[in-house]
Design a protein around this motif. Structure first.
Motif, PDB file in Angstrom:
ATOM      1  N   THR A 169       0.838  -1.212   0.000  1.00 33.62           N
ATOM      2  CA  THR A 169       0.000   0.000   0.000  1.00 33.62           C
ATOM      3  C   THR A 169       0.868   1.255   0.000  1.00 33.62           C
ATOM      4  N   ASP A 170       2.018   1.205   0.666  1.00 31.75           N
ATOM      5  CA  ASP A 170       2.951   2.337   0.624  1.00 31.75           C
ATOM      6  C   ASP A 170       3.480   2.541  -0.792  1.00 31.75           C
ATOM      7  N   LEU A 171       3.794   1.441  -1.474  1.00 31.07           N
ATOM      8  CA  LEU A 171       4.257   1.526  -2.860  1.00 31.07           C
ATOM      9  C   LEU A 171       3.170   2.088  -3.770  1.00 31.07           C
ATOM     10  N   MET A 172       1.927   1.692  -3.539  1.00 30.14           N
ATOM     11  CA  MET A 172       0.816   2.216  -4.340  1.00 30.14           C
ATOM     12  C   MET A 172       0.701   3.726  -4.175  1.00 30.14           C
ATOM     13  N   ALA A 173       0.795   4.198  -2.942  1.00 32.27           N
ATOM     14  CA  ALA A 173       0.699   5.639  -2.679  1.00 32.27           C
ATOM     15  C   ALA A 173       1.863   6.382  -3.319  1.00 32.27           C
ATOM     16  N   GLU A 174       3.064   5.813  -3.234  1.00 26.47           N
ATOM     17  CA  GLU A 174       4.227   6.460  -3.837  1.00 26.47           C
ATOM     18  C   GLU A 174       4.123   6.470  -5.358  1.00 26.47           C
ATOM     19  N   PHE A 175       3.640   5.359  -5.937  1.00 25.46           N
ATOM     20  CA  PHE A 175       3.450   5.314  -7.389  1.00 25.46           C
ATOM     21  C   PHE A 175       2.452   6.378  -7.825  1.00 25.46           C
ATOM     22  N   LYS A 176       1.333   6.464  -7.117  1.00 23.03           N
ATOM     23  CA  LYS A 176       0.292   7.442  -7.449  1.00 23.03           C
ATOM     24  C   LYS A 176       0.872   8.849  -7.459  1.00 23.03           C
ATOM     25  N   SER A 177       1.627   9.175  -6.440  1.00 24.15           N
ATOM     26  CA  SER A 177       2.226  10.504  -6.338  1.00 24.15           C
ATOM     27  C   SER A 177       3.187  10.778  -7.493  1.00 24.15           C
ATOM     28  N   ASN A 178       4.082   9.829  -7.766  1.00 27.50           N
ATOM     29  CA  ASN A 178       5.064  10.009  -8.831  1.00 27.50           C
ATOM     30  C   ASN A 178       4.411  10.058 -10.205  1.00 27.50           C
TER      31      ASN A 178
END
Length: 73
Positions: free
Chosen positions: A15-24
């Protein structure tokens, strides 16, 4: 107990990776700075590869905002 903790850690990491991907990804799609796009695109592609290996594929709307992730076997 260890397997439950490991599973929870894996879910949290995903879920942390998903949030970081979304932001980037959204920064790349909405930015006008070439340097900002290059850095965020590189990071987004790396995270996208990790998420796809885990079976998660992003979905976005017509304005290139990430709206969610789909899990595929």
């Amino acid at each position: 107990m260890k397997s439950t903790a490991a599973a929870l850690a894996a879910v949290t990491e995903t879920t942390d990776l998903m949030a970081e991907f979304k932001s980037n990804f959204e920064t790349v799609m909405h930015s006008t700075s070439v340097d900002e796009v290059k850095g965020n695109l590189r990071t987004a592609r790396i995270i996208q590869g990790i998420l796809e290996e885990r079976g998660f594929f992003y979905q976005c709307d017509d304005e290139f905002n990430v709206t969610g992730f789909e899990f595929r076997f």
